[in-house]
Structures are given as structure tokens and as C-alpha cells.
Design a protein around this motif. Sequence first.
Motif, PDB file in Angstrom:
ATOM      1  N   CYS A  58       0.910  -1.460   0.169  1.00 40.65           N
ATOM      2  CA  CYS A  58      -0.363   0.041  -0.073  1.00 40.65           C
ATOM      3  C   CYS A  58       1.202   1.261  -0.185  1.00 40.65           C
ATOM      4  O   CYS A  58       0.418   2.709  -0.434  1.00 40.65           O
ATOM      5  CB  CYS A  58      -1.150   0.046   0.533  1.00 40.65           C
ATOM      6  N   ASN A 136      -2.430   7.004   5.446  1.00 36.43           N
ATOM      7  CA  ASN A 136      -3.828   6.078   5.220  1.00 36.43           C
ATOM      8  C   ASN A 136      -3.411   4.696   5.355  1.00 36.43           C
ATOM      9  O   ASN A 136      -4.396   3.679   5.354  1.00 36.43           O
ATOM     10  CB  ASN A 136      -4.484   6.491   4.196  1.00 36.43           C
ATOM     11  N   SER A 139      -5.428   2.642   8.363  1.00 38.14           N
ATOM     12  CA  SER A 139      -7.228   2.259   8.541  1.00 38.14           C
ATOM     13  C   SER A 139      -6.324   0.646   8.402  1.00 38.14           C
ATOM     14  O   SER A 139      -7.249  -0.226   9.516  1.00 38.14           O
ATOM     15  CB  SER A 139      -7.480   2.425   6.938  1.00 38.14           C
ATOM     16  N   VAL A 164      -8.022  -4.420   1.691  1.00 34.41           N
ATOM     17  CA  VAL A 164      -7.026  -3.646   0.766  1.00 34.41           C
ATOM     18  C   VAL A 164      -6.555  -3.915  -0.997  1.00 34.41           C
ATOM     19  O   VAL A 164      -6.985  -2.552  -1.253  1.00 34.41           O
ATOM     20  CB  VAL A 164      -5.585  -3.803   1.843  1.00 34.41           C
ATOM     21  N   ASN A 167     -11.942  -3.624  -1.764  1.00 28.26           N
ATOM     22  CA  ASN A 167     -12.554  -2.153  -1.577  1.00 28.26           C
ATOM     23  C   ASN A 167     -11.769  -1.168  -2.033  1.00 28.26           C
ATOM     24  O   ASN A 167     -12.227  -0.445  -2.423  1.00 28.26           O
ATOM     25  CB  ASN A 167     -12.660  -2.008   0.110  1.00 28.26           C
ATOM     26  N   SER A 168     -10.263  -1.444  -1.883  1.00 30.84           N
ATOM     27  CA  SER A 168      -9.601  -0.099  -2.234  1.00 30.84           C
ATOM     28  C   SER A 168      -9.668  -0.312  -4.052  1.00 30.84           C
ATOM     29  O   SER A 168      -9.241   0.669  -4.800  1.00 30.84           O
ATOM     30  CB  SER A 168      -7.839  -0.019  -1.998  1.00 30.84           C
ATOM     31  N   GLY A 173     -11.574   5.817  -3.162  1.00 40.72           N
ATOM     32  CA  GLY A 173     -11.168   6.194  -1.721  1.00 40.72           C
ATOM     33  C   GLY A 173     -12.647   6.980  -0.950  1.00 40.72           C
ATOM     34  O   GLY A 173     -12.223   6.965  -0.080  1.00 40.72           O
ATOM     35  N   GLY A 178     -11.003   0.899   2.839  1.00 41.24           N
ATOM     36  CA  GLY A 178      -9.874   0.937   2.376  1.00 41.24           C
ATOM     37  C   GLY A 178      -9.097   1.575   2.372  1.00 41.24           C
ATOM     38  O   GLY A 178      -8.793   2.566   3.060  1.00 41.24           O
ATOM     39  N   TYR A 179      -7.880   1.759   1.487  1.00 36.57           N
ATOM     40  CA  TYR A 179      -6.539   2.235   1.617  1.00 36.57           C
ATOM     41  C   TYR A 179      -6.565   3.122   0.391  1.00 36.57           C
ATOM     42  O   TYR A 179      -7.251   2.597  -0.461  1.00 36.57           O
ATOM     43  CB  TYR A 179      -5.079   1.306   1.299  1.00 36.57           C
ATOM     44  N   THR A 180      -6.433   4.501   0.376  1.00 39.13           N
ATOM     45  CA  THR A 180      -6.219   5.469  -0.172  1.00 39.13           C
ATOM     46  C   THR A 180      -5.175   6.240   0.232  1.00 39.13           C
ATOM     47  O   THR A 180      -5.092   6.609   0.806  1.00 39.13           O
ATOM     48  CB  THR A 180      -8.098   6.800  -0.392  1.00 39.13           C
ATOM     49  N   ALA A 187     -11.063   9.372   5.392  1.00 41.57           N
ATOM     50  CA  ALA A 187     -10.552   8.749   4.698  1.00 41.57           C
ATOM     51  C   ALA A 187      -9.830   8.188   6.297  1.00 41.57           C
ATOM     52  O   ALA A 187      -8.905   7.555   6.524  1.00 41.57           O
ATOM     53  CB  ALA A 187      -9.815   8.472   3.882  1.00 41.57           C
TER      54      ALA A 187
END
Length: 194
Positions: A58, A136, A139, A164, A167-168, A173, A178-180, A187
Motif C-alpha cells: 500500500c 492512510n 486504516s 486492502v 475495497n480499494s 477511496g 479501504g486504503y487510499t 479516510a
Amino acid sequence: MPADIVLAPVVVAPALDLPVTAASVAATSVASASVAAASVTAASVTPHMVVGGLLLACCAKGLWITGGVEVPPDPDTIRDLGLIQGFLDGNWFADPVTADAWRWYPPLLHGLAALLAGLLHLPLFSTWLHAGAVLNLLSPLTFYGMNRRLIGPWPAAAATAVFVLFNSVVMPGDLTAGYTPWTLTPALTWPLFF
């Protein structure tokens, strides 16, 4: 007998009545060592390592995506920058985006960002634009911590991978947890709920 031929001593294994040479012992020990190494490697992978690998992926993705960005990709980022700059300018209550309007967005994160930017003398625009790639990461980390307590380490690592990787990718985001890599206020608050 030629000089280049070397005779290996032969020992008979008493229980099996099989001849054992130095070459067969070496081959057996190499094979058992590689099997042992493979089993130790597979057994030594922990859920923390899996989540650590996800966090590294990420972070690398986030730094790569935000690396050359000079213009905010989202109108919300422009609004956030205006709210933070308002704190730095002493304009605590006015909305910098809408003329003659009161600040309607919760000010906690913007106040903290203004405090850090002021104390550390960081350039606000580039810092806020690129901070999401690292901030981020909280998260997925807090999501893993919550699930580890609720369902155990391996299911938590699998859930974090879905969090991760799925959803991303499926939604932007600002629409899903999720990760953005973008510094979006929602976020940044997700870790508070995990």
C-alpha cells in the motif's frame, strides 16, 4: 588404479543391511535440509508478516501514485486545504469555499493539520497533498487490530487483504473504507472506528 579415482569408504547400516557411502549421506542430508528449510519457511510466516507485506505494498502504491501530483485530485482536498489555511490565518469560523458562510465541516482534523504545519513549518499544500499515502496506512493497520481481537490472527489477515485489495480497487477511496493514497478527511477518520 588411476590417480583420479577416489574410493569412498562404505559402511553397512546394521538395521537395513544397506551400504552407506559418503555420497549417499551427503545427498540425504541435502534433501532433508531442503525439506526442513521449506517446512520452516512455510511455518514461520505469521499473520503479522502478511499484514506487513500488505502495508508495504500500500505504501509503495501510495507513494508512486502521489509522487508527481501537483494539483489536488479532488474538490474535497481543495476544501480541506482552505479550511486548514483558514486556521493558520486565524479565520476559525468562516468557510473559505463559500462566501459569507460559516465553517460547517468538523474542524478536528483540519485544526490538527494546521497545528502540525505551523509547528513544524511544513509547506501546507504539498504536505497535505502527499500525506495520505502514509497516514492512510492506519486504516488497514487498525482494521487488522480490530479483527485480530474479534476473529483471530489468520482470519484477520485474510480480512485485511480483502479490505486492502478488494475495497480499494472496486470503488474510489471516498466511497468505501479501504486504503487510499489521497488525503481525504473521511479516510483519515476511519482508524478511529476500528
